[in-house]
Motif scaffolding. Structure first.
Motif, PDB file in Angstrom:
ATOM      1  N   ILE A   1       0.871  -1.179   0.000  1.00 50.56           N
ATOM      2  CA  ILE A   1       0.000   0.000   0.000  1.00 50.56           C
ATOM      3  C   ILE A   1       0.903   1.222   0.000  1.00 50.56           C
ATOM      4  O   ILE A   1       1.582   1.514   0.994  1.00 50.56           O
ATOM      5  N   GLU A   2       0.946   1.904  -1.133  1.00 50.42           N
ATOM      6  CA  GLU A   2       1.822   3.062  -1.303  1.00 50.42           C
ATOM      7  C   GLU A   2       1.226   4.005  -2.335  1.00 50.42           C
ATOM      8  O   GLU A   2       0.382   3.606  -3.145  1.00 50.42           O
ATOM      9  N   ALA A   3       1.649   5.255  -2.293  1.00 53.42           N
ATOM     10  CA  ALA A   3       1.160   6.255  -3.250  1.00 53.42           C
ATOM     11  C   ALA A   3       1.489   5.813  -4.676  1.00 53.42           C
ATOM     12  O   ALA A   3       2.575   5.302  -4.944  1.00 53.42           O
ATOM     13  N   GLY A   4       0.508   5.979  -5.567  1.00 55.74           N
ATOM     14  CA  GLY A   4       0.683   5.604  -6.965  1.00 55.74           C
ATOM     15  C   GLY A   4       0.252   4.182  -7.267  1.00 55.74           C
ATOM     16  O   GLY A   4       0.205   3.776  -8.429  1.00 55.74           O
ATOM     17  N   ARG A   5      -0.080   3.404  -6.245  1.00 53.62           N
ATOM     18  CA  ARG A   5      -0.458   1.999  -6.430  1.00 53.62           C
ATOM     19  C   ARG A   5      -1.932   1.888  -6.817  1.00 53.62           C
ATOM     20  O   ARG A   5      -2.780   2.583  -6.271  1.00 53.62           O
ATOM     21  N   ASP A   6      -2.242   1.007  -7.761  1.00 52.83           N
ATOM     22  CA  ASP A   6      -3.623   0.721  -8.151  1.00 52.83           C
ATOM     23  C   ASP A   6      -4.160  -0.411  -7.287  1.00 52.83           C
ATOM     24  O   ASP A   6      -3.444  -1.383  -6.998  1.00 52.83           O
ATOM     25  N   LEU A   7      -5.424  -0.268  -6.866  1.00 49.93           N
ATOM     26  CA  LEU A   7      -6.066  -1.244  -5.989  1.00 49.93           C
ATOM     27  C   LEU A   7      -7.497  -1.504  -6.422  1.00 49.93           C
ATOM     28  O   LEU A   7      -8.123  -0.654  -7.046  1.00 49.93           O
ATOM     29  N   ILE A   8      -8.001  -2.652  -6.026  1.00 48.65           N
ATOM     30  CA  ILE A   8      -9.436  -2.900  -6.000  1.00 48.65           C
ATOM     31  C   ILE A   8      -9.765  -3.067  -4.530  1.00 48.65           C
ATOM     32  O   ILE A   8      -9.093  -3.827  -3.819  1.00 48.65           O
ATOM     33  N   VAL A   9     -10.753  -2.327  -4.043  1.00 46.56           N
ATOM     34  CA  VAL A   9     -11.142  -2.403  -2.629  1.00 46.56           C
ATOM     35  C   VAL A   9     -12.624  -2.738  -2.521  1.00 46.56           C
ATOM     36  O   VAL A   9     -13.415  -2.381  -3.385  1.00 46.56           O
ATOM     37  N   LYS A  10     -12.956  -3.443  -1.438  1.00 48.06           N
ATOM     38  CA  LYS A  10     -14.346  -3.796  -1.153  1.00 48.06           C
ATOM     39  C   LYS A  10     -14.638  -3.429   0.289  1.00 48.06           C
ATOM     40  O   LYS A  10     -13.809  -3.660   1.173  1.00 48.06           O
ATOM     41  N   GLY A  11     -15.812  -2.858   0.508  1.00 42.80           N
ATOM     42  CA  GLY A  11     -16.213  -2.517   1.860  1.00 42.80           C
ATOM     43  C   GLY A  11     -17.488  -1.703   1.859  1.00 42.80           C
ATOM     44  O   GLY A  11     -18.112  -1.497   0.820  1.00 42.80           O
ATOM     45  N   ARG A  12     -17.851  -1.217   3.037  1.00 43.82           N
ATOM     46  CA  ARG A  12     -19.043  -0.388   3.182  1.00 43.82           C
ATOM     47  C   ARG A  12     -18.604   1.068   3.218  1.00 43.82           C
ATOM     48  O   ARG A  12     -17.792   1.455   4.049  1.00 43.82           O
ATOM     49  N   ILE A  13     -19.136   1.848   2.314  1.00 42.51           N
ATOM     50  CA  ILE A  13     -18.751   3.262   2.220  1.00 42.51           C
ATOM     51  C   ILE A  13     -19.631   4.079   3.172  1.00 42.51           C
ATOM     52  O   ILE A  13     -20.803   3.777   3.346  1.00 42.51           O
ATOM     53  N   SER A  14     -19.027   5.043   3.829  1.00 46.12           N
ATOM     54  CA  SER A  14     -19.794   5.947   4.688  1.00 46.12           C
ATOM     55  C   SER A  14     -19.383   7.374   4.362  1.00 46.12           C
ATOM     56  O   SER A  14     -18.259   7.625   3.930  1.00 46.12           O
ATOM     57  N   THR A  15     -20.301   8.279   4.567  1.00 44.47           N
ATOM     58  CA  THR A  15     -20.032   9.683   4.284  1.00 44.47           C
ATOM     59  C   THR A  15     -20.185  10.475   5.568  1.00 44.47           C
ATOM     60  O   THR A  15     -21.204  10.361   6.256  1.00 44.47           O
ATOM     61  N   ALA A  16     -19.153  11.252   5.888  1.00 43.45           N
ATOM     62  CA  ALA A  16     -19.184  12.108   7.074  1.00 43.45           C
ATOM     63  C   ALA A  16     -18.523  13.431   6.706  1.00 43.45           C
ATOM     64  O   ALA A  16     -17.454  13.439   6.096  1.00 43.45           O
ATOM     65  N   ASP A  17     -19.184  14.520   7.031  1.00 43.34           N
ATOM     66  CA  ASP A  17     -18.657  15.853   6.722  1.00 43.34           C
ATOM     67  C   ASP A  17     -18.344  16.015   5.231  1.00 43.34           C
ATOM     68  O   ASP A  17     -17.381  16.666   4.862  1.00 43.34           O
ATOM     69  N   GLY A  18     -19.142  15.372   4.375  1.00 36.33           N
ATOM     70  CA  GLY A  18     -18.961  15.494   2.931  1.00 36.33           C
ATOM     71  C   GLY A  18     -17.839  14.656   2.353  1.00 36.33           C
ATOM     72  O   GLY A  18     -17.554  14.736   1.169  1.00 36.33           O
ATOM     73  N   SER A  19     -17.186  13.825   3.176  1.00 36.88           N
ATOM     74  CA  SER A  19     -16.090  12.975   2.710  1.00 36.88           C
ATOM     75  C   SER A  19     -16.490  11.514   2.769  1.00 36.88           C
ATOM     76  O   SER A  19     -17.075  11.063   3.748  1.00 36.88           O
ATOM     77  N   ALA A  20     -16.149  10.768   1.708  1.00 35.41           N
ATOM     78  CA  ALA A  20     -16.435   9.335   1.662  1.00 35.41           C
ATOM     79  C   ALA A  20     -15.287   8.570   2.309  1.00 35.41           C
ATOM     80  O   ALA A  20     -14.115   8.911   2.110  1.00 35.41           O
ATOM     81  N   ARG A  21     -15.638   7.515   3.076  1.00 34.11           N
ATOM     82  CA  ARG A  21     -14.636   6.716   3.777  1.00 34.11           C
ATOM     83  C   ARG A  21     -15.031   5.247   3.728  1.00 34.11           C
ATOM     84  O   ARG A  21     -16.217   4.917   3.718  1.00 34.11           O
ATOM     85  N   ILE A  22     -14.015   4.385   3.752  1.00 27.55           N
ATOM     86  CA  ILE A  22     -14.218   2.955   3.943  1.00 27.55           C
ATOM     87  C   ILE A  22     -13.242   2.522   5.027  1.00 27.55           C
ATOM     88  O   ILE A  22     -12.029   2.728   4.885  1.00 27.55           O
ATOM     89  N   TYR A  23     -13.758   1.937   6.094  1.00 28.98           N
ATOM     90  CA  TYR A  23     -12.923   1.482   7.198  1.00 28.98           C
ATOM     91  C   TYR A  23     -12.534   0.019   6.992  1.00 28.98           C
ATOM     92  O   TYR A  23     -13.371  -0.814   6.680  1.00 28.98           O
ATOM     93  N   ASN A  24     -11.244  -0.263   7.175  1.00 27.06           N
ATOM     94  CA  ASN A  24     -10.687  -1.615   7.076  1.00 27.06           C
ATOM     95  C   ASN A  24     -11.164  -2.366   5.826  1.00 27.06           C
ATOM     96  O   ASN A  24     -11.713  -3.465   5.923  1.00 27.06           O
ATOM     97  N   PRO A  25     -10.966  -1.770   4.643  1.00 27.96           N
ATOM     98  CA  PRO A  25     -11.451  -2.421   3.417  1.00 27.96           C
ATOM     99  C   PRO A  25     -10.631  -3.663   3.073  1.00 27.96           C
ATOM    100  O   PRO A  25      -9.457  -3.765   3.426  1.00 27.96           O
ATOM    101  N   HIS A  26     -11.290  -4.600   2.419  1.00 23.81           N
ATOM    102  CA  HIS A  26     -10.570  -5.714   1.788  1.00 23.81           C
ATOM    103  C   HIS A  26      -9.948  -5.129   0.533  1.00 23.81           C
ATOM    104  O   HIS A  26     -10.556  -4.281  -0.133  1.00 23.81           O
ATOM    105  N   TYR A  27      -8.748  -5.549   0.187  1.00 23.61           N
ATOM    106  CA  TYR A  27      -8.087  -4.946  -0.966  1.00 23.61           C
ATOM    107  C   TYR A  27      -7.334  -5.975  -1.777  1.00 23.61           C
ATOM    108  O   TYR A  27      -6.956  -7.041  -1.285  1.00 23.61           O
ATOM    109  N   GLU A  28      -7.160  -5.662  -3.044  1.00 19.25           N
ATOM    110  CA  GLU A  28      -6.368  -6.476  -3.971  1.00 19.25           C
ATOM    111  C   GLU A  28      -5.377  -5.518  -4.641  1.00 19.25           C
ATOM    112  O   GLU A  28      -5.774  -4.506  -5.235  1.00 19.25           O
ATOM    113  N   LEU A  29      -4.102  -5.811  -4.524  1.00 23.71           N
ATOM    114  CA  LEU A  29      -3.069  -5.013  -5.186  1.00 23.71           C
ATOM    115  C   LEU A  29      -3.057  -5.314  -6.668  1.00 23.71           C
ATOM    116  O   LEU A  29      -3.127  -6.481  -7.061  1.00 23.71           O
ATOM    117  N   LEU A  30      -2.975  -4.301  -7.490  1.00 22.86           N
ATOM    118  CA  LEU A  30      -2.901  -4.503  -8.947  1.00 22.86           C
ATOM    119  C   LEU A  30      -1.529  -4.110  -9.454  1.00 22.86           C
ATOM    120  O   LEU A  30      -0.808  -3.366  -8.854  1.00 22.86           O
TER     121      LEU A  30
END
Length: 116
Positions: A87-116
């Motif tokens: 997990i580093e800047a510039g890396r492509d990922l596929i992530v899965k999780g439940r999205i939540s919005t707070a203060d106009g920002s979208a977040r996913i906590y502890n997402p499952h991820y696949e490095l591409l």
């Protein structure tokens, strides 16, 4: 594609090209797009990490990654982590999780991820 379309495409900025490329890659994989995700829905997103930050929260580190897919940005948050291999800047990922919005920002906590 006609000459006018080629001319218009050649005049787009690098940011616009990157945004269009990201949208196409997400669409080709059948993923959801950040710009169309509803609050509290389960999503699968494909994008690129733009920014990676470690933020301490009450003595517990949080690793935060801003993922962009060309339609918007979502912050991925791994609680209790300072780093994750791959997990580093510039890396492509596929992530899965439940999205939540707070203060106009979208977040996913502890997402499952696949490095591409």
């Amino acid at each position: 594609m006609g000459w006018w379309d080629r001319l218009r495409d050649s005049m787009r900025s690098n940011d616009e090209l990157t945004s269009e490329d990201r949208k196409k890659l997400a669409s080709d994989r059948g993923c959801d797009t950040v710009g169309r995700c509803a609050d509290r829905s389960r999503v699968t997103l494909r994008g690129t990490i733009d920014v990676l930050t470690v933020r301490p929260r009450q003595d517990v580190p949080w690793l935060e990654a801003d993922l962009s897919d060309g339609t918007g940005k979502v912050t991925l948050i791994w609680m209790g982590r300072r780093s994750i291999p791959g997990i580093e800047a510039g890396r492509d990922l596929i992530v899965k999780g439940r999205i939540s919005t707070a203060d106009g920002s979208a977040r996913i906590y502890n997402p499952h991820y696949e490095l591409l």
